[in-house]
Design an enzyme around this catalytic site. Sequence first.
Site, mmCIF file in Angstrom:
data_model
loop_
_atom_site.group_PDB
_atom_site.id
_atom_site.type_symbol
_atom_site.label_atom_id
_atom_site.label_comp_id
_atom_site.label_asym_id
_atom_site.label_seq_id
_atom_site.Cartn_x
_atom_site.Cartn_y
_atom_site.Cartn_z
ATOM 1 N N SER A 118 13.251 44.383 -30.950
ATOM 2 C CA SER A 118 12.510 43.213 -31.422
ATOM 3 C C SER A 118 13.209 42.567 -32.624
ATOM 4 O O SER A 118 14.354 42.121 -32.494
ATOM 5 C CB SER A 118 11.064 43.617 -31.718
ATOM 6 O OG SER A 118 10.224 42.485 -31.723
ATOM 7 N N ASP A 178 5.800 41.254 -21.677
ATOM 8 C CA ASP A 178 5.905 41.248 -23.138
ATOM 9 C C ASP A 178 5.312 39.947 -23.681
ATOM 10 O O ASP A 178 5.837 38.865 -23.430
ATOM 11 C CB ASP A 178 7.379 41.374 -23.551
ATOM 12 C CG ASP A 178 7.548 41.677 -25.034
ATOM 13 O OD1 ASP A 178 6.657 41.308 -25.827
ATOM 14 O OD2 ASP A 178 8.582 42.273 -25.394
ATOM 15 N N HIS A 205 5.745 45.184 -24.745
ATOM 16 C CA HIS A 205 6.602 45.199 -25.929
ATOM 17 C C HIS A 205 6.845 46.644 -26.384
ATOM 18 O O HIS A 205 6.203 47.142 -27.316
ATOM 19 C CB HIS A 205 5.932 44.385 -27.038
ATOM 20 C CG HIS A 205 6.846 44.012 -28.161
ATOM 21 N ND1 HIS A 205 7.937 43.187 -27.997
ATOM 22 C CD2 HIS A 205 6.833 44.353 -29.484
ATOM 23 C CE1 HIS A 205 8.553 43.027 -29.154
ATOM 24 N NE2 HIS A 205 7.904 43.725 -30.069
#
Length: 226
Positions: A118, A178, A205
Amino acid sequence: MMVRQPLRVLCLAGFRQSERGFREKTGALRKALRGCAELVCLSGPHPVPQAAGPEGAGPDSGPCSPEEQPRGWWFSEEGAVFSALEEPTVCWGLEEALETVAQALNKLGPFDGLLGFSQGAALAALVCALGQDGDPRFPLLRFTILVSGFCPRGLGLKEPILKAPLSLPSLHVFGDADRVIPSQESVQLASQFPGAITLNHSGGHFIPAAASQRQAYRKFLDQFVE
């Protein structure tokens, strides 16, 4: 008979993840890569208040040790807030983030590759771009793995990545469900790496480590094992 040394991979946590939490989140992957790669986890330099955004782990309750403190790499809004998908009003803390990675590469290395999740994946991409451009703090590594990655927004962040194609071999992992970093963001980042390998999964995610993904990670990493 020579014993094959595992690859060493510096792993950059996501926003609002503590060092301990990130180690736990990568536990299944670490187990899957045992004997193939050693994962060294690193969280951001900036403490994140409990109410400072949706990405990463949920709020911790009560006082916590330094390795349990949720952290981030940089902030895109006042009040220690980070939003990956909006043009930032500020970009605070980036130089400290880059220096943290540079120190880890120098003091904890050598490393063969860089993994980011991320916000950590966005930072990893920036580090790769700066290294390719000759920044002495970031010697070129052999590969990168970017999970739920995106091209960072903001002055001084996106430009180095878009300046030229990034030649480092790369694996890009993203989830079709996600909702924090939509898959098209990861696909866009992957397009900056000629020859990028993509691995999509049906989840959200997180760093996937089911059987099919474990096989893909190992296949990618095996080409770098001597």
